[in-house]
Design a protein around this motif. Structure first.
Motif, PDB file in Angstrom:
ATOM      1  N   GLY A 192     -54.675 -52.182  91.161  1.00  0.00           N
ATOM      2  CA  GLY A 192     -55.304 -52.606  89.911  1.00  0.00           C
ATOM      3  C   GLY A 192     -56.813 -52.461  89.964  1.00  0.00           C
TER       4      GLY A 192
ATOM      5  N   LEU B 298     -61.169 -46.340  85.614  1.00  0.00           N
ATOM      6  CA  LEU B 298     -61.323 -46.428  84.161  1.00  0.00           C
ATOM      7  C   LEU B 298     -62.790 -46.559  83.769  1.00  0.00           C
ATOM      8  CD1 LEU B 298     -60.224 -46.943  81.226  1.00  0.00           C
ATOM      9  CD2 LEU B 298     -60.230 -49.359  81.857  1.00  0.00           C
TER      10      LEU B 298
ATOM     11  N   THR C 293     -58.883 -49.882  87.663  1.00  0.00           N
ATOM     12  CA  THR C 293     -59.940 -50.417  86.808  1.00  0.00           C
ATOM     13  C   THR C 293     -61.270 -49.737  87.111  1.00  0.00           C
ATOM     14  OG1 THR C 293     -58.777 -52.535  86.766  1.00  0.00           O
ATOM     15  CG2 THR C 293     -61.056 -52.542  86.044  1.00  0.00           C
TER      16      THR C 293
ATOM     17  N   GLY D  61     -65.974 -54.653  80.297  1.00  0.00           N
ATOM     18  CA  GLY D  61     -65.026 -55.040  81.344  1.00  0.00           C
ATOM     19  C   GLY D  61     -64.491 -56.445  81.153  1.00  0.00           C
TER      20      GLY D  61
ATOM     21  N   ILE E  41     -61.896 -56.252  78.379  1.00  0.00           N
ATOM     22  CA  ILE E  41     -60.662 -55.636  78.867  1.00  0.00           C
ATOM     23  C   ILE E  41     -59.950 -56.582  79.844  1.00  0.00           C
ATOM     24  CG2 ILE E  41     -59.759 -53.757  80.293  1.00  0.00           C
ATOM     25  CD1 ILE E  41     -61.798 -51.939  78.908  1.00  0.00           C
ATOM     26  N   GLY E  42     -60.704 -57.250  80.715  1.00  0.00           N
ATOM     27  CA  GLY E  42     -60.104 -58.226  81.627  1.00  0.00           C
ATOM     28  C   GLY E  42     -59.490 -59.386  80.879  1.00  0.00           C
TER      29      GLY E  42
ATOM     30  N   GLY F 185     -56.285 -58.090  79.301  1.00  0.00           N
ATOM     31  CA  GLY F 185     -55.282 -57.929  80.364  1.00  0.00           C
ATOM     32  C   GLY F 185     -54.761 -59.267  80.867  1.00  0.00           C
TER      33      GLY F 185
ATOM     34  N   GLY G 256     -62.090 -57.178  86.165  1.00  0.00           N
ATOM     35  CA  GLY G 256     -62.584 -56.389  85.036  1.00  0.00           C
ATOM     36  C   GLY G 256     -64.088 -56.434  84.916  1.00  0.00           C
TER      37      GLY G 256
END
Length: 197
Positions: free
Chosen positions: A81, A88, A85, A121, A124-125, A128, A175
């Motif tokens: 992960g 990404l 990440t 980030g 997105i974190g 997620g 993230g």
């Protein structure tokens, strides 16, 4: 009333098909489990009597390879992960290099650029982590149903609030930190040359 397991299976009509190899006994909350186990062991010496703690310890000792494999899979999932990440955000920073170079050209510092990508980030974190919080109870329910069909135990897998909190915090931290590092590195390489003329 006590019935030998074989007789119980014969009465229930499950001889040859019942996968059960043991019987559980519930005790009251204030009972001393070790004392009850000793009493049962003395009353029924032909049976192997264990407390739940002894049973779990025995299962752990017998299944160390399975548990080690599970721990390895969890570790690989976390590392995978983090790597995905990081990849990404490296791609995001690469695709935004012209915009980042323009921001650097007007005087924005590397810290502000890193903070901008770090905010992405964090979002997105957060998303997620929320998806993880929503899907974990469904996964636990599925695993418990599977375990109940195979082992006969219901509610074998339990997820205390600390598991949810830890997973959510991990999603946010990974993230955000990975994005900040990617933003910091992108700020180093965001130069005027990347601007199209």
């Amino acid at each position: 009333m006590t019935v030998p397991l074989g007789d119980l299976q014969a009465v229930a009509g499950t001889s040859g098909t019942d996968r059960a190899t043991f019987i559980t006994a519930d005790v009251t909350d204030d009972a001393d489990r070790a004392t009850v186990a000793n009493d049962l062991d003395e009353a029924y010496p032909e049976y192997d009597v264990r407390t739940s703690d002894n049973q779990v310890q025995s299962m752990v000792e017998e299944r160390t390879i399975v548990l080690a494999s599970g721990a390895t899979l969890v570790g690989l999932a976390v590392v995978g992960g983090v790597v995905l990440t990081a990849n990404l955000f490296a791609l995001v920073a690469h695709q935004q290099r012209e915009q980042l170079a323009a921001l650097r050209a007007v005087g924005l510092s590397r810290r502000v650029l890193a903070g901008t990508i770090g905010t992405q980030g964090l979002v997105i974190g957060l998303l997620g982590g929320l998806v993880g919080l929503a899907t974990t109870p469904l996964a636990v329910l599925g695993v418990n149903r599977f375990a109940a069909s195979i082992l006969g135990f219901e509610g074998l897998l339990r997820t205390p609030p600390a598991v949810y909190f830890g997973g959510f915090a991990l999603a946010l931290v990974v993230g955000t930190v990975v994005a900040i590092v990617a933003g910091w590195r992108a700020g180093r390489y965001a130069r005027i040359e990347h601007l199209e003329l």
